[in-house]
Design an enzyme around this catalytic site. Structure first.
Site, PDB file in Angstrom:
ATOM      1  N   HIS A  79     -11.107  -1.369  11.533  1.00  0.00           N
ATOM      2  CA  HIS A  79      -9.995  -2.254  11.163  1.00  0.00           C
ATOM      3  C   HIS A  79      -9.868  -3.320  12.256  1.00  0.00           C
ATOM      4  O   HIS A  79      -8.969  -3.267  13.095  1.00  0.00           O
ATOM      5  CB  HIS A  79      -8.732  -1.388  11.065  1.00  0.00           C
ATOM      6  N   CYS A 118       0.581  -6.719  13.534  1.00  0.00           N
ATOM      7  CA  CYS A 118       0.577  -7.042  14.970  1.00  0.00           C
ATOM      8  C   CYS A 118      -0.057  -8.407  15.222  1.00  0.00           C
ATOM      9  O   CYS A 118      -0.476  -8.702  16.349  1.00  0.00           O
ATOM     10  CB  CYS A 118      -0.174  -5.977  15.758  1.00  0.00           C
ATOM     11  N   ARG A 176       1.744  -2.565  19.628  1.00  0.00           N
ATOM     12  CA  ARG A 176       3.017  -3.290  19.807  1.00  0.00           C
ATOM     13  C   ARG A 176       3.882  -2.399  20.692  1.00  0.00           C
ATOM     14  O   ARG A 176       4.534  -1.479  20.221  1.00  0.00           O
ATOM     15  CB  ARG A 176       3.652  -3.513  18.430  1.00  0.00           C
ATOM     16  N   THR A 204      -4.237 -11.733  11.930  1.00  0.00           N
ATOM     17  CA  THR A 204      -4.686 -12.989  11.321  1.00  0.00           C
ATOM     18  C   THR A 204      -4.403 -14.146  12.283  1.00  0.00           C
ATOM     19  O   THR A 204      -5.218 -15.066  12.420  1.00  0.00           O
ATOM     20  CB  THR A 204      -4.022 -13.195   9.938  1.00  0.00           C
ATOM     21  N   ASN A 205      -3.264 -14.084  12.990  1.00  0.00           N
ATOM     22  CA  ASN A 205      -2.958 -15.141  13.972  1.00  0.00           C
ATOM     23  C   ASN A 205      -4.015 -15.176  15.073  1.00  0.00           C
ATOM     24  O   ASN A 205      -4.468 -16.250  15.478  1.00  0.00           O
ATOM     25  CB  ASN A 205      -1.588 -14.908  14.612  1.00  0.00           C
ATOM     26  N   TYR A 238      -1.513  -3.758  -6.690  1.00  0.00           N
ATOM     27  CA  TYR A 238      -1.201  -4.539  -5.483  1.00  0.00           C
ATOM     28  C   TYR A 238      -2.190  -4.282  -4.343  1.00  0.00           C
ATOM     29  O   TYR A 238      -2.416  -3.132  -3.933  1.00  0.00           O
ATOM     30  CB  TYR A 238       0.214  -4.219  -4.975  1.00  0.00           C
ATOM     31  N   LYS A 276      -9.578  -1.895   1.764  1.00  0.00           N
ATOM     32  CA  LYS A 276      -9.271  -0.714   2.586  1.00  0.00           C
ATOM     33  C   LYS A 276     -10.026   0.523   2.072  1.00  0.00           C
ATOM     34  O   LYS A 276     -10.483   1.346   2.869  1.00  0.00           O
ATOM     35  CB  LYS A 276      -7.775  -0.448   2.584  1.00  0.00           C
ATOM     36  N   SER A 321      -1.526  -2.694  11.585  1.00  0.00           N
ATOM     37  CA  SER A 321      -0.995  -3.678  10.639  1.00  0.00           C
ATOM     38  C   SER A 321       0.260  -4.320  11.249  1.00  0.00           C
ATOM     39  O   SER A 321       1.013  -3.652  11.977  1.00  0.00           O
ATOM     40  CB  SER A 321      -0.619  -2.999   9.328  1.00  0.00           C
ATOM     41  N   ARG A 323       0.848  -1.193   0.000  1.00  0.00           N
ATOM     42  CA  ARG A 323       0.000   0.000   0.000  1.00  0.00           C
ATOM     43  C   ARG A 323       0.885   1.245   0.000  1.00  0.00           C
ATOM     44  O   ARG A 323       1.907   1.282   0.679  1.00  0.00           O
ATOM     45  CB  ARG A 323      -0.906   0.023   1.232  1.00  0.00           C
ATOM     46  N   GLY A 348      -4.257  -3.535  -1.208  1.00  0.00           N
ATOM     47  CA  GLY A 348      -5.163  -2.463  -0.812  1.00  0.00           C
ATOM     48  C   GLY A 348      -5.199  -1.291  -1.785  1.00  0.00           C
ATOM     49  O   GLY A 348      -6.162  -0.525  -1.794  1.00  0.00           O
ATOM     50  N   GLU A 400      -0.931 -18.880  23.527  1.00  0.00           N
ATOM     51  CA  GLU A 400      -1.074 -18.537  24.950  1.00  0.00           C
ATOM     52  C   GLU A 400      -1.885 -17.257  25.149  1.00  0.00           C
ATOM     53  O   GLU A 400      -2.346 -16.985  26.261  1.00  0.00           O
ATOM     54  CB  GLU A 400       0.301 -18.404  25.618  1.00  0.00           C
ATOM     55  N   ASN A 401      -2.093 -16.499  24.084  1.00  0.00           N
ATOM     56  CA  ASN A 401      -2.943 -15.308  24.216  1.00  0.00           C
ATOM     57  C   ASN A 401      -4.375 -15.696  24.594  1.00  0.00           C
ATOM     58  O   ASN A 401      -5.155 -14.851  25.045  1.00  0.00           O
ATOM     59  CB  ASN A 401      -2.927 -14.486  22.922  1.00  0.00           C
ATOM     60  N   ASN A 458       6.130  -8.297   2.412  1.00  0.00           N
ATOM     61  CA  ASN A 458       4.681  -8.057   2.306  1.00  0.00           C
ATOM     62  C   ASN A 458       4.043  -9.005   1.281  1.00  0.00           C
ATOM     63  O   ASN A 458       3.042  -8.678   0.654  1.00  0.00           O
ATOM     64  CB  ASN A 458       4.423  -6.593   1.918  1.00  0.00           C
ATOM     65  N   SER A 459       4.657 -10.180   1.086  1.00  0.00           N
ATOM     66  CA  SER A 459       4.030 -11.145   0.170  1.00  0.00           C
ATOM     67  C   SER A 459       2.763 -11.699   0.814  1.00  0.00           C
ATOM     68  O   SER A 459       2.627 -11.705   2.038  1.00  0.00           O
ATOM     69  CB  SER A 459       5.016 -12.265  -0.171  1.00  0.00           C
ATOM     70  N   ARG A 460       1.850 -12.156  -0.015  1.00  0.00           N
ATOM     71  CA  ARG A 460       0.493 -12.434   0.473  1.00  0.00           C
ATOM     72  C   ARG A 460      -0.084 -13.739  -0.040  1.00  0.00           C
ATOM     73  O   ARG A 460       0.320 -14.247  -1.081  1.00  0.00           O
ATOM     74  CB  ARG A 460      -0.442 -11.312  -0.019  1.00  0.00           C
ATOM     75  N   ASP A 498      -9.734  -8.944   9.378  1.00  0.00           N
ATOM     76  CA  ASP A 498      -9.198  -7.607   9.067  1.00  0.00           C
ATOM     77  C   ASP A 498     -10.197  -6.462   9.259  1.00  0.00           C
ATOM     78  O   ASP A 498      -9.808  -5.396   9.703  1.00  0.00           O
ATOM     79  CB  ASP A 498      -8.674  -7.590   7.623  1.00  0.00           C
TER      80      ASP A 498
HETATM   81  C1  OXD Z   1      -3.007  -3.852   6.455  1.00  0.00           C
HETATM   82  C2  OXD Z   1      -3.517  -4.959   5.643  1.00  0.00           C
HETATM   83  O1  OXD Z   1      -2.008  -3.230   6.083  1.00  0.00           O
HETATM   84  O2  OXD Z   1      -4.465  -5.617   6.111  1.00  0.00           O
HETATM   85  O3  OXD Z   1      -3.583  -3.575   7.499  1.00  0.00           O
HETATM   86  O4  OXD Z   1      -3.020  -5.166   4.543  1.00  0.00           O
HETATM   87 MN    MN Z   2      -5.374  -4.672   7.797  1.00  0.00          MN
END
Ligand code: OXD
Ligand code: MN
Length: 608
Positions: A251, A275, A421, A278-279, A222, A231, A273, A83, A224, A519-520, A388-390, A298
């Site tokens: 977000h 942080c 963070r 997705t996990n 690419y 976004k 972003s 982005r 977003g 553990e979160n 930033n590969s996806r 997201d």
């Molecule tokens: C971000 C994304 O940057 O989801 O937040 O790509």
């Molecule tokens: Mn995002």
């Protein structure tokens, strides 16, 4: 092969397409002058055709089906990998409505800049008309958009990320407000000119016109920048629609959590972003009896339901996840999700025709083709996959997708989490005293600058509500809007609890104090036991903290000293943080809502 050599039968607009769409598509075609117009219907055969064309054109490489069935690798232009926030604009009529955190250009001025760029920009290419629904089709919370794009990669990706096609188009009637999104890679082809695998332009504009609900994006294909449903629509334009209509576009990930007593909760969580959203959305609980399921990773749209409670939908239908760092250790659910039917962009290619990236496995393969198409070995001294590969994959492939993820009414939100963070100051978990304090916690989300980013080391990088690059209007008005939504919810007595978390606090030796990842779930357990009235909390100057012994650390190798450090509040550094917050708040002038300013005053008083 040039795109012109690829045979594609133009598909007509489906019968019944609303006049407003026809007329708009005509206007854009007159301006951009594509060779062909294809109306996308969202069928599997259409998607197959798109990816076949892209394989022939060299945009996609088909992966070895034995390892990764029906999956593809795209390599972007090395100048088009992320982005471009510096090229992202909010073109509201008044500069103050964009606020100090957005790049603003007056709408007329931006239109004058864009017009010559878009003039003839699709020559030699196909213009795909991509109608889509954000949210389950027909849901009262869903919204419709139509994107025109001259990128087959974007059209195919939109087919994964949204409910795309004829059913969405059919929702547009006389009274439908739909969002218009115009996208061009800015690389017209002259007759006979050979195309490149990833057309784009070094000049880039990602522009938003909040009053007319329009998006114009130029020069990038690419993520977003180009998948405008994400976004651009679901956050920047939707946040403005939400402000006007009384709901929230955020977000945030959404999860469903079931406790050992069988009570179901839904949680929405905002993190900047990178942080680990997705996990967390795909968390595998380490606490016996607690189950976490995925609704979104997201974006969340939240509004007051007919029952007066805050309800949320995930407007997206897919995940556009960051590949590096995703592995069997860190996120086995994501690894299972991407077993096949996945488009990978800018990851490395293995010799066996599968993909690889840093963090997928501990040991890198001995040879790869890197994201730029060059030979790579572990001795190369550079990452094989772009950071930033996806992966682009349908949400329904996620093994932990929740049975209510497409509930048209949305799920009831019991708790909201704000995270950042932070190496210092912010404890593992804090509960807000009330909604207003929660809004303050959201408004002060931040991370310390690291060596990886420009700026002074240790200085706070602010990302209020994790919306810094995504809010379509004045950030201070966004806080005021949150306060208003809270006041409405309070009328029916059903206000979600708000928490702040920080998985990233470091000890004096620089190492992380908390193990994180699965553990979160212990922190989720504490928060939801609070919601359920099962555990006590103790007052502190910055909010409510777990009482000693109430955070479940059974079986965790963590000492009392480390636990104390995780929750330590140093008044002096908090006073310094309050000074920094005051400076940040001052940038909003008189748009800063009084209740937010009051929260800062309360913090100062508590620290005195
Ligand atoms: C971000 C994304 O940057 O989801 O937040 O790509
Ligand atoms: Mn995002």
């Amino acid at each position: 092969m040039s795109i012109a050599e690829i045979t594609r039968t133009d598909t007509p607009a489906p019968e019944g397409t609303h006049r407003s769409v026809f007329e708009w598509v005509d206007t854009i075609a007159d301006l951009t002058r594509p060779d062909r117009i294809v109306w996308c219907n969202g069928s599997q055969s259409e998607w197959d055709g798109l990816v076949n064309d892209m394989v022939k054109a060299g945009t996609l490489t088909k992966l070895n089906a034995e390892h990764r069935p029906y999956s593809f690798l795209a390599r972007s232009d090395p100048n088009d990998v992320a982005r471009v926030e510096a090229r992202t604009f909010i073109c509201s009529e008044k500069e103050d409505d964009a606020g100090p955190t957005n790049h603003w250009v007056a709408p007329d001025e931006m239109r004058a800049t864009l017009h010559p760029l878009f003039e003839g920009s699709m020559q030699g290419r196909t213009m795909y008309v991509v109608p889509f629904s954000m949210g389950p089709i027909g849901s009262p919370l869903a919204k419709i958009g139509v994107q025109v794009t001259d990128s087959a990669y974007v059209a195919a990706s939109m087919g994964v990320m949204t409910r795309m096609g004829a059913k969405a188009l059919a929702r547009i009637g006389d009274k439908t407000e739909w969002v218009r999104a115009i996208h061009s890679v800015g690389a017209p082809l002259s007759p006979g000119e050979r195309d490149v695998p990833w057309p784009s332009n070094d000049t880039k504009y990602i522009t938003h016109f909040p009053e007319t609900r329009e998006i114009w994006s130029y020069g990038s294909a690419y993520g977003g920048n180009a998948l405008l449903a994400k976004k651009s629509f679901a956050l920047r334009i939707a946040s403005v629609i939400a402000r006007d209509e009384g709901w929230l576009a955020e977000h945030m990930l959404i999860i469903k959590v079931t406790n050992p007593r069988g009570r179901v909760f839904h949680v929405a969580a905002a993190f900047p972003s990178a942080c680990g959203k997705t996990n967390l959305a795909m968390l595998q609980s380490t606490v016996p009896g607690w189950k976490v399921e995925t609704i979104g990773d997201d974006i969340a749209w939240l509004g007051r339901g007919e029952d007066g409670r805050l309800r949320a939908i995930n407007p997206e239908a897919g995940f556009f996840g960051v590949a590096p760092g995703t592995g069997w250790q860190s996120n086995p659910t994501a690894m299972e999700t991407i077993w096949g039917n996945t488009i990978f962009t800018n990851v490395a290619l293995r010799d066996d025709g599968d993909v690889w990236w840093e963090g997928m496995s501990e040991k890198a393969p001995s040879h790869l083709i890197d994201w730029e198409g060059n030979d790579w070995t572990p001795a190369s001294g550079r990452p094989a996959a772009h950071p930033n590969s996806r992966f682009t994959v349908a949400a329904r492939q996620c093994p932990t997708i929740s049975d209510d993820w497409e509930d048209p009414q949305g799920v009831v939100i019991d708790a909201i989490i704000f995270g950042g963070r932070r190496a210092t100051n912010v404890p593992l978990v804090v509960e807000a005293r009330d909604w207003e304090h929660g809004v303050y916690l959201g408004a002060t989300i931040s991370s310390e600058r690291t060596a990886a980013a420009e700026g002074t080391l240790g200085e706070l990088r602010r990302d209020p509500f994790a919306m810094m690059p995504f809010v379509g209007y004045n950030m201070a008005d966004h806080w005021a809007h949150w306060l208003k939504v809270g006041a409405e919810l309070r009328k029916t007595g059903s206000v979600p609890r708000i928490f702040q978390v920080n998985w990233f606090r470091k000890g004096a030796d620089g190492s992380f104090l908390w193990p994180g990842f699965g553990e979160n779930s212990r922190v989720i357990e504490w928060m939801l036991e609070r919601v359920d009235g099962q555990v006590p909390a103790q007052e502190s100057p910055i909010g409510l903290l777990p009482q000693k012994g109430s955070l479940n650390v059974d079986g965790l190798d963590i000492s009392d000293e480390v636990l104390t450090e995780l929750f330590a509040i140093d008044p002096e550094s908090w006073r310094a943080e309050a000074d920094d917050t005051e400076k940040f708040f001052a940038t909003f002038g008189d748009r800063l809502p009084t209740p937010v300013a009051n929260q800062l005053a309360v913090l100062r008083k508590n620290l005195a």
